[in-house]
Design a protein around this motif. Structure first.
Motif, PDB file in Angstrom:
ATOM      1  N   ASN A  31      14.180  22.348  42.364  1.00  0.00           N
ATOM      2  CA  ASN A  31      14.437  24.097  42.834  1.00  0.00           C
ATOM      3  C   ASN A  31      13.383  23.478  43.770  1.00  0.00           C
ATOM      4  O   ASN A  31      12.618  23.037  44.495  1.00  0.00           O
ATOM      5  N   GLU A 211      14.830  27.511  36.247  1.00  0.00           N
ATOM      6  CA  GLU A 211      16.321  29.454  36.712  1.00  0.00           C
ATOM      7  C   GLU A 211      14.378  30.387  37.070  1.00  0.00           C
ATOM      8  O   GLU A 211      14.727  31.558  37.553  1.00  0.00           O
ATOM      9  N   GLU A 214      13.422  30.021  41.111  1.00  0.00           N
ATOM     10  CA  GLU A 214      14.241  30.603  42.091  1.00  0.00           C
ATOM     11  C   GLU A 214      14.221  32.221  42.447  1.00  0.00           C
ATOM     12  O   GLU A 214      14.206  32.589  43.264  1.00  0.00           O
TER      13      GLU A 214
END
Length: 332
Positions: A31, A211, A214
């Motif tokens: 990320n 996830e 981000e």
């Protein structure tokens, strides 16, 4: 006249964490991340080309390093030798004004300074953005130490496109500061690289972390643009705690926390409850970093002195990007 490069780089502390690689060799992260460069911790490195030498030599804080440490540095410098089409051996002299391997980002400033010194020693015309793709190959977080203030490391697509590089976001010149509570500056038992790999491979929480990180990045960049310090702090603290949560979900569980880390976290919560904005973040180590406003830093320090020793509390302003220094500045 010797062909040398001399560079200084400051550490950075990630507010949106980098934790996990999708490519172990190229240091491509899972990320994107975002950090704050600090002026209190830095590395000065001098690289001198020695065309007649048979091997590289590496001195850290004046001590000649062994084969293992030197080979790691030599492999990194090979990137610059290849770019310059120059196979000269080098002498590396590095002085680290950061406790090594204690979760205070010593590798970030070390490889950023080494990158800048190599660029100058080999007379390479590399932009700072491109240089950040070289620094990344030594230590992922080093890519961010090439710039000052708030810095984003774009995870990128691949290595060949040079898309995984650092981007300056904001000068952080709006009363931003950090206080480090040095719980334990000794070398940690589990390296970041090992802990990271173990977390990625075994933690059931990890996919959700990627996830979430981000989304945190988008949110904190909006907060920085608005100069909303409280929102920046809230996102910073939540992101750091989520990263450590992924480690607790690893097999076996990983924890870099020590009893004094917990105490420091609780004290910052108490100070915040008194109306002073301050927020905790921690990397792969027990030391606690407190994101705060410069106008409040001495007030926070005074309160913390009731529970921690003066030498455990290190205040820092915002650091600058890498600096190429004059050889006359080398006073070590």
């Amino acid at each position: 006249m010797e062909n040398s490069g001399l560079c200084r780089a400051h550490t950075n502390i990630a507010l949106i964490k980098y934790w996990g690689k999708r490519d172990e060799n190229l240091f491509l992260p899972m990320n994107s991340s975002l950090s704050l460069t600090l002026d209190a911790f830095y590395t000065d490195t001098k690289v001198t080309l020695e065309p007649t030498a048979e091997a590289d030599t590496f001195y850290l804080n004046g001590v000649l390093q062994g084969e293992k440490e030197t080979q790691k540095i030599a492999n990194f410098i090979d990137l610059f030798r290849h770019e310059a089409n120059n196979n000269s051996r080098v002498k590396v002299e590095s002085y680290n004004h950061v406790p090594t391997a204690a979760g205070l980002a010593s590798s970030a400033s070390a490889f950023a300074a080494l990158s800048g010194a190599c660029r100058d020693a080999f007379n390479l015309e590399l932009s700072t953005e491109v240089l950040s793709t070289f620094a990344r190959r030594g230590s992922g977080s080093a890519t961010r130490s090439l710039y000052g203030g708030f810095v984003e490391w774009n995870k990128g697509i691949d290595h060949d496109s040079l898309s995984s590089h650092a981007i300056p976001i904001d000068a952080a010149d709006w009363d931003v500061a950090m206080l480090v509570i040095a719980v334990n500056t000794g070398e940690k038992k589990l390296s970041s690289r090992v802990g990271m790999k173990q977390t990625v491979e075994t933690s059931a929480f990890y996919p959700a972390w990627v996830e979430s990180a981000e989304k945190d990045l988008i949110a904190i960049k909006d907060a920085i643009q608005a100069q909303d310090f409280i929102r920046v702090g809230e996102i910073t603290e939540a992101n750091g705690m989520k990263m450590h949560g992924t480690m607790l979900g690893a097999i076996p569980p990983i924890s870099y926390w020590e009893p004094e880390s917990v105490k420091a976290f609780q004290k910052i919560q108490e100070i915040r409850a008194q109306g002073i904005p301050c927020y905790v973040t921690m990397d792969a180590g027990p030391n606690v970093k407190v994101l705060c406003q410069g106008s409040n830093i001495e007030k926070i320090k005074k309160i913390l002195l009731k529970d921690f020793k003066p030498d455990q509390l290190i205040t820092s302003g915002v650091g600058s990007g890498i600096q190429s220094l004059k050889l006359s500045d080398w006073t070590y």
